[in-house]
Write a protein that holds these residues in place. Sequence first.
Motif, PDB file in Angstrom:
ATOM      1  N   LEU A   1      -0.966  26.682 -30.226  1.00 18.13           N
ATOM      2  CA  LEU A   1      -0.762  27.544 -29.338  1.00 18.13           C
ATOM      3  C   LEU A   1      -0.515  28.833 -29.695  1.00 18.13           C
ATOM      4  O   LEU A   1      -1.117  29.873 -29.679  1.00 18.13           O
ATOM      5  CB  LEU A   1      -0.366  27.205 -27.958  1.00 18.13           C
ATOM      6  CG  LEU A   1      -0.158  28.150 -26.899  1.00 18.13           C
ATOM      7  CD1 LEU A   1      -1.657  28.520 -26.245  1.00 18.13           C
ATOM      8  CD2 LEU A   1       0.635  27.864 -25.509  1.00 18.13           C
ATOM      9  N   VAL A   2       0.874  28.873 -30.357  1.00 13.52           N
ATOM     10  CA  VAL A   2       1.620  30.224 -31.008  1.00 13.52           C
ATOM     11  C   VAL A   2       0.698  30.613 -31.866  1.00 13.52           C
ATOM     12  O   VAL A   2       0.224  31.813 -31.974  1.00 13.52           O
ATOM     13  CB  VAL A   2       2.884  29.966 -31.034  1.00 13.52           C
ATOM     14  CG1 VAL A   2       3.380  31.140 -32.000  1.00 13.52           C
ATOM     15  CG2 VAL A   2       3.603  29.501 -30.075  1.00 13.52           C
ATOM     16  N   THR A   3       0.213  29.658 -32.874  1.00 13.89           N
ATOM     17  CA  THR A   3      -0.722  30.170 -33.996  1.00 13.89           C
ATOM     18  C   THR A   3      -1.951  31.080 -33.541  1.00 13.89           C
ATOM     19  O   THR A   3      -2.386  32.038 -34.035  1.00 13.89           O
ATOM     20  CB  THR A   3      -1.045  29.261 -34.980  1.00 13.89           C
ATOM     21  OG1 THR A   3       0.338  28.521 -35.499  1.00 13.89           O
ATOM     22  CG2 THR A   3      -1.804  29.588 -36.286  1.00 13.89           C
ATOM     23  N   THR A   4      -2.705  30.317 -32.625  1.00 15.12           N
ATOM     24  CA  THR A   4      -3.843  30.728 -31.893  1.00 15.12           C
ATOM     25  C   THR A   4      -3.593  32.281 -31.356  1.00 15.12           C
ATOM     26  O   THR A   4      -4.302  32.989 -31.693  1.00 15.12           O
ATOM     27  CB  THR A   4      -4.455  29.688 -31.111  1.00 15.12           C
ATOM     28  OG1 THR A   4      -4.768  28.679 -31.680  1.00 15.12           O
ATOM     29  CG2 THR A   4      -5.913  30.186 -30.531  1.00 15.12           C
ATOM     30  N   LEU A   5      -2.402  32.126 -30.569  1.00 13.16           N
ATOM     31  CA  LEU A   5      -2.251  33.578 -29.918  1.00 13.16           C
ATOM     32  C   LEU A   5      -2.005  34.632 -31.019  1.00 13.16           C
ATOM     33  O   LEU A   5      -2.506  35.883 -30.857  1.00 13.16           O
ATOM     34  CB  LEU A   5      -1.232  33.433 -28.868  1.00 13.16           C
ATOM     35  CG  LEU A   5      -1.553  32.557 -27.864  1.00 13.16           C
ATOM     36  CD1 LEU A   5      -0.150  32.379 -26.992  1.00 13.16           C
ATOM     37  CD2 LEU A   5      -2.340  33.174 -26.940  1.00 13.16           C
ATOM     38  N   VAL A   6      -1.166  34.397 -31.919  1.00 18.80           N
ATOM     39  CA  VAL A   6      -1.023  35.299 -32.863  1.00 18.80           C
ATOM     40  C   VAL A   6      -2.174  35.755 -33.827  1.00 18.80           C
ATOM     41  O   VAL A   6      -2.614  37.015 -33.946  1.00 18.80           O
ATOM     42  CB  VAL A   6      -0.031  34.893 -34.059  1.00 18.80           C
ATOM     43  CG1 VAL A   6       0.096  35.847 -35.250  1.00 18.80           C
ATOM     44  CG2 VAL A   6       1.516  34.779 -33.313  1.00 18.80           C
ATOM     45  N   LEU A   7      -3.004  34.916 -33.944  1.00 15.35           N
ATOM     46  CA  LEU A   7      -4.429  35.308 -34.637  1.00 15.35           C
ATOM     47  C   LEU A   7      -5.246  35.777 -33.695  1.00 15.35           C
ATOM     48  O   LEU A   7      -5.847  36.697 -34.360  1.00 15.35           O
ATOM     49  CB  LEU A   7      -5.168  33.954 -35.204  1.00 15.35           C
ATOM     50  CG  LEU A   7      -4.371  33.131 -36.131  1.00 15.35           C
ATOM     51  CD1 LEU A   7      -4.945  31.890 -36.846  1.00 15.35           C
ATOM     52  CD2 LEU A   7      -4.318  34.065 -37.491  1.00 15.35           C
ATOM     53  N   VAL A   8      -5.268  35.701 -32.553  1.00 14.07           N
ATOM     54  CA  VAL A   8      -6.311  36.425 -31.537  1.00 14.07           C
ATOM     55  C   VAL A   8      -5.600  37.687 -31.457  1.00 14.07           C
ATOM     56  O   VAL A   8      -6.429  38.889 -31.496  1.00 14.07           O
ATOM     57  CB  VAL A   8      -6.198  35.752 -30.265  1.00 14.07           C
ATOM     58  CG1 VAL A   8      -6.986  36.517 -29.179  1.00 14.07           C
ATOM     59  CG2 VAL A   8      -7.281  34.352 -30.168  1.00 14.07           C
ATOM     60  N   ALA A   9      -4.244  38.038 -31.551  1.00 14.95           N
ATOM     61  CA  ALA A   9      -3.827  39.296 -31.357  1.00 14.95           C
ATOM     62  C   ALA A   9      -4.045  40.139 -32.523  1.00 14.95           C
ATOM     63  O   ALA A   9      -4.398  41.315 -32.508  1.00 14.95           O
ATOM     64  CB  ALA A   9      -2.303  39.065 -31.213  1.00 14.95           C
ATOM     65  N   LEU A  10      -3.974  39.464 -33.689  1.00 12.64           N
ATOM     66  CA  LEU A  10      -4.227  40.112 -35.077  1.00 12.64           C
ATOM     67  C   LEU A  10      -5.667  40.459 -35.175  1.00 12.64           C
ATOM     68  O   LEU A  10      -6.104  41.633 -35.703  1.00 12.64           O
ATOM     69  CB  LEU A  10      -3.766  39.315 -36.239  1.00 12.64           C
ATOM     70  CG  LEU A  10      -2.308  39.341 -36.462  1.00 12.64           C
ATOM     71  CD1 LEU A  10      -2.232  38.291 -37.486  1.00 12.64           C
ATOM     72  CD2 LEU A  10      -1.706  40.699 -36.587  1.00 12.64           C
ATOM     73  N   GLY A  11      -6.530  39.790 -34.681  1.00 13.95           N
ATOM     74  CA  GLY A  11      -8.117  39.920 -34.460  1.00 13.95           C
ATOM     75  C   GLY A  11      -8.400  41.109 -33.662  1.00 13.95           C
ATOM     76  O   GLY A  11      -9.550  41.779 -33.818  1.00 13.95           O
ATOM     77  N   ILE A  12      -7.754  41.167 -32.601  1.00 19.62           N
ATOM     78  CA  ILE A  12      -8.132  42.248 -31.450  1.00 19.62           C
ATOM     79  C   ILE A  12      -7.597  43.632 -32.234  1.00 19.62           C
ATOM     80  O   ILE A  12      -8.364  44.561 -31.904  1.00 19.62           O
ATOM     81  CB  ILE A  12      -7.422  41.850 -30.180  1.00 19.62           C
ATOM     82  CG1 ILE A  12      -8.242  40.683 -29.666  1.00 19.62           C
ATOM     83  CG2 ILE A  12      -7.738  43.171 -29.145  1.00 19.62           C
ATOM     84  CD1 ILE A  12      -7.636  40.148 -28.257  1.00 19.62           C
ATOM     85  N   SER A  13      -6.603  43.519 -32.658  1.00 20.78           N
ATOM     86  CA  SER A  13      -5.955  45.010 -33.115  1.00 20.78           C
ATOM     87  C   SER A  13      -6.457  45.571 -34.154  1.00 20.78           C
ATOM     88  O   SER A  13      -7.427  45.038 -34.885  1.00 20.78           O
ATOM     89  CB  SER A  13      -4.240  44.853 -33.249  1.00 20.78           C
ATOM     90  OG  SER A  13      -4.152  43.976 -34.444  1.00 20.78           O
TER      91      SER A  13
END
Length: 56
Positions: A44-56
């Motif tokens: 979950l944490v890895t997915t959230l970090v990757l999504v945040a990086l992808g959005i920014s």
Amino acid sequence: MYTTVNESGILNNYATEPKMYYATYPNQEQQRQYALQAAFATLLVTTLVLVALGIS
């Protein structure tokens, strides 16, 4: 509740302490559950970090 009175008539209240007990070591099933929870939390944490990086 434990209460004392000093020379000036001031009350001091003390809470009763609960009985102490020792924790038991988790059995194999509980250890397996903890490992599964850790894996899902890491995912979950890895997915959230990757999504945040992808959005920014």
